[in-house]
Design a protein around this motif. Structure first.
Motif, PDB file in Angstrom:
ATOM      1  N   GLY A 208      11.771  55.745  16.809  1.00 27.56           N
ATOM      2  CA  GLY A 208      12.474  54.552  16.543  1.00 27.56           C
ATOM      3  C   GLY A 208      14.064  54.674  16.704  1.00 27.56           C
ATOM      4  N   TRP A 209      14.352  53.516  16.970  1.00 30.86           N
ATOM      5  CA  TRP A 209      16.166  53.675  17.204  1.00 30.86           C
ATOM      6  C   TRP A 209      16.828  53.913  16.031  1.00 30.86           C
ATOM      7  CZ3 TRP A 209      18.689  53.540  21.811  1.00 30.86           C
ATOM      8  CH2 TRP A 209      19.974  53.341  21.848  1.00 30.86           C
ATOM      9  N   PHE A 210      17.930  54.681  16.173  1.00 35.64           N
ATOM     10  CA  PHE A 210      18.585  55.388  15.153  1.00 35.64           C
ATOM     11  C   PHE A 210      17.774  55.811  13.915  1.00 35.64           C
ATOM     12  CE2 PHE A 210      22.835  52.772  15.462  1.00 35.64           C
ATOM     13  CZ  PHE A 210      23.155  53.424  16.690  1.00 35.64           C
ATOM     14  N   TRP A 211      16.622  56.224  14.276  1.00 33.09           N
ATOM     15  CA  TRP A 211      15.979  57.067  13.406  1.00 33.09           C
ATOM     16  C   TRP A 211      16.512  58.282  12.801  1.00 33.09           C
ATOM     17  CZ3 TRP A 211      14.025  62.089  13.360  1.00 33.09           C
ATOM     18  CH2 TRP A 211      13.030  62.506  12.431  1.00 33.09           C
ATOM     19  N   PHE A 212      17.118  59.074  13.797  1.00 29.89           N
ATOM     20  CA  PHE A 212      17.728  60.332  13.301  1.00 29.89           C
ATOM     21  C   PHE A 212      18.787  60.229  12.453  1.00 29.89           C
ATOM     22  CE2 PHE A 212      20.739  63.979  13.630  1.00 29.89           C
ATOM     23  CZ  PHE A 212      20.007  65.077  13.957  1.00 29.89           C
ATOM     24  N   LYS A 213      19.523  58.815  12.419  1.00 31.29           N
ATOM     25  CA  LYS A 213      20.741  58.691  11.255  1.00 31.29           C
ATOM     26  C   LYS A 213      20.243  58.606   9.758  1.00 31.29           C
ATOM     27  CE  LYS A 213      23.784  55.641  11.907  1.00 31.29           C
ATOM     28  NZ  LYS A 213      25.106  56.091  12.006  1.00 31.29           N
ATOM     29  N   TYR A 214      18.984  58.443   9.739  1.00 34.72           N
ATOM     30  CA  TYR A 214      18.328  58.205   8.409  1.00 34.72           C
ATOM     31  C   TYR A 214      17.330  59.247   8.003  1.00 34.72           C
ATOM     32  CZ  TYR A 214      20.562  53.857   9.211  1.00 34.72           C
ATOM     33  OH  TYR A 214      21.737  53.005   9.251  1.00 34.72           O
ATOM     34  N   HIS A 215      17.169  60.312   8.945  1.00 38.32           N
ATOM     35  CA  HIS A 215      16.256  61.272   8.670  1.00 38.32           C
ATOM     36  C   HIS A 215      16.748  62.921   8.774  1.00 38.32           C
ATOM     37  CE1 HIS A 215      13.668  57.546   9.023  1.00 38.32           C
ATOM     38  NE2 HIS A 215      12.934  58.207   8.103  1.00 38.32           N
ATOM     39  N   ASN A 216      18.127  62.950   8.903  1.00 33.21           N
ATOM     40  CA  ASN A 216      18.618  64.287   9.221  1.00 33.21           C
ATOM     41  C   ASN A 216      19.015  64.649   7.803  1.00 33.21           C
ATOM     42  OD1 ASN A 216      21.579  64.187   9.107  1.00 33.21           O
ATOM     43  ND2 ASN A 216      20.933  62.326  10.135  1.00 33.21           N
ATOM     44  N   SER A 217      19.536  66.035   7.743  1.00 36.43           N
ATOM     45  CA  SER A 217      19.778  66.773   6.482  1.00 36.43           C
ATOM     46  C   SER A 217      21.252  66.505   5.991  1.00 36.43           C
ATOM     47  CB  SER A 217      19.573  68.202   6.387  1.00 36.43           C
ATOM     48  OG  SER A 217      18.340  68.287   6.964  1.00 36.43           O
ATOM     49  N   TYR A 218      22.157  65.913   7.096  1.00 32.40           N
ATOM     50  CA  TYR A 218      23.747  65.905   6.916  1.00 32.40           C
ATOM     51  C   TYR A 218      24.085  64.364   6.310  1.00 32.40           C
ATOM     52  CZ  TYR A 218      23.710  70.296   9.283  1.00 32.40           C
ATOM     53  OH  TYR A 218      23.227  71.617   9.438  1.00 32.40           O
ATOM     54  N   GLY A 219      23.229  63.445   6.454  1.00 31.45           N
ATOM     55  CA  GLY A 219      23.700  62.050   6.247  1.00 31.45           C
ATOM     56  C   GLY A 219      23.619  61.006   7.145  1.00 31.45           C
ATOM     57  N   THR A 220      23.916  59.717   6.611  1.00 32.44           N
ATOM     58  CA  THR A 220      23.623  58.910   7.877  1.00 32.44           C
ATOM     59  C   THR A 220      25.060  58.519   8.823  1.00 32.44           C
ATOM     60  OG1 THR A 220      24.595  57.162   6.202  1.00 32.44           O
ATOM     61  CG2 THR A 220      22.331  57.490   6.214  1.00 32.44           C
ATOM     62  N   THR A 221      25.909  59.315   8.589  1.00 30.65           N
ATOM     63  CA  THR A 221      27.092  59.341   9.576  1.00 30.65           C
ATOM     64  C   THR A 221      26.744  60.092  10.518  1.00 30.65           C
ATOM     65  OG1 THR A 221      28.148  61.250   8.581  1.00 30.65           O
ATOM     66  CG2 THR A 221      28.788  58.919   7.682  1.00 30.65           C
ATOM     67  N   TYR A 222      25.472  60.789  10.814  1.00 35.14           N
ATOM     68  CA  TYR A 222      25.363  61.814  12.127  1.00 35.14           C
ATOM     69  C   TYR A 222      24.327  61.128  12.951  1.00 35.14           C
ATOM     70  CZ  TYR A 222      28.068  65.563   9.484  1.00 35.14           C
ATOM     71  OH  TYR A 222      29.250  66.158   9.106  1.00 35.14           O
ATOM     72  N   HIS A 223      24.949  61.399  14.290  1.00 30.80           N
ATOM     73  CA  HIS A 223      23.957  61.349  15.273  1.00 30.80           C
ATOM     74  C   HIS A 223      23.318  62.658  15.654  1.00 30.80           C
ATOM     75  CE1 HIS A 223      24.333  57.103  16.297  1.00 30.80           C
ATOM     76  NE2 HIS A 223      25.512  57.256  16.066  1.00 30.80           N
ATOM     77  N   VAL A 224      22.620  62.949  16.639  1.00 30.96           N
ATOM     78  CA  VAL A 224      21.965  64.087  17.174  1.00 30.96           C
ATOM     79  C   VAL A 224      23.320  64.853  17.741  1.00 30.96           C
ATOM     80  CG1 VAL A 224      20.555  65.598  18.634  1.00 30.96           C
ATOM     81  CG2 VAL A 224      19.771  63.323  17.609  1.00 30.96           C
TER      82      VAL A 224
END
Length: 333
Positions: A208-224
């Protein structure tokens, strides 16, 4: 879709990119020379939308200019620098050397170095070497020597300038600092690993679009911080393929046209064509290389000039194909 139908906007768009670079170069210089102006005028405005500690950046010598981060400042400055480089090195007429362009290039380069951002500096350098190599395909015997000479000259110029403006070595100090910490990528490899793992979990349809921002260990400010892995992670193979196709087809067409014109396989009926295509090629290579370790496709100030570049290439490719003069050796009488 609309922009590639006409060429009337090309020079306006390129000048707009240059103007933005000049604007941010001006504020970079002002902030570097006067901490009072930065803290009394600039800081109160940009700090409201900043996600990082701008005071800490400024005290370390990383110039953010009139931006909420030095990364954004570096993006604007690199875009302006690309225009200056094209006007100086890829203008189609080596006898013309505009002193104003040289001055702008030097100022823009110094300001970019003052940001301390390693990525834009390194990726721009790589893109320039690639395009210079392609642009001089009609003179293969001396292009390697010229590239080596330019590299030596730039390194010497930066070193000499550092005695007057120490901040131009900020990006070098940043490399040393991160190397001592054991990771010059500033933990990007961990982000890439998380993105790749998520792709393998759902390789066809993605997450899903922008899924990574809400499912990574560093917070919602991060992209891949790798746009290509992020496409695969979020869009899957099916969703990412159109993006990959768009990226590859545009850069391939641009390279073919630059080489074709230089080797006189394409009829260059307008003196501006090569200059426009050189800008398109240089910005595309910079942007696409940058996408391997950053968020170029997710930054509007970085993405818009890329769309300009693609529109330029698409227009010329379609024009050459439609007029039936692609890969011809004849010239206008």
């Amino acid at each position: 879709i609309v922009a590639n139908k006409t060429d009337c906007w090309f020079d306006i768009a390129i000048k707009m990119v240059l103007l933005m670079g000049v604007f941010h170069a001006f504020w970079t210089i002002v902030c570097y020379l006067s901490s009072d102006i930065y803290y009394m005028v600039v800081y109160p405005i940009v700090n409201n939308i900043a996600q990082w500690n701008l005071t800490s950046m400024y005290e370390k010598g990383f110039m953010t200019g009139f931006n909420y981060t030095n990364s954004q400042n570096a993006i604007y400055l690199t875009s302006g620098l690309i225009v200056c480089v094209c006007l100086l090195f890829f203008n189609g007429n080596k006898k013309i050397i505009n002193s104003k362009t040289v001055l702008l290039l030097v100022v823009m380069a110094i300001c970019l170095l003052l940001t301390g951002k390693r990525g834009p500096i390194v990726w721009f350098a790589m893109a320039f070497i690639i395009v210079y190599w392609l642009y001089n395909c009609d003179k293969p015997t001396n292009r390697t020597f010229k590239i080596a000479a330019i590299i030596v000259f730039v390194i010497a110029a930066i070193y000499i300038t550092s005695f007057i403006i120490p901040g131009v070595l900020n990006f070098v100090y940043r490399f040393i600092e991160m190397s001592e910490q054991g990771d010059i990528t500033t933990h990007r490899t961990k982000l890439w690993a998380m993105g790749w793992k998520a792709f393998l979990d759902s390789p066809i349809w993605g997450n899903g679009w922008f899924w990574f921002k809400y499912h990574n260990s560093y917070g919602t400010t991060y992209h891949v911080h790798n746009c290509y892995i992020q496409w695969l992670c979020e869009l899957g193979i099916i969703g990412a393929l159109p993006w990959f196709w768009f990226v590859v087809i545009n850069i391939v067409h641009t390279v073919k046209m630059v080489i074709g014109i230089k080797k006189e396989k394409i009829l260059d009926f307008n003196g501006n064509v090569l200059r426009h295509l050189a800008f398109s090629a240089l910005y595309q290579f910079y942007f696409l290389i940058f996408a391997f370790a950053a968020t170029s496709f997710y930054e509007p100030e970085c993405l818009l000039p890329y769309i300009f570049s693609c529109g330029i290439s698409m227009y010329y490719w379609r024009s050459y194909k439609m007029q039936g003069i692609m890969w011809t050796r004849r010239k206008l009488s």
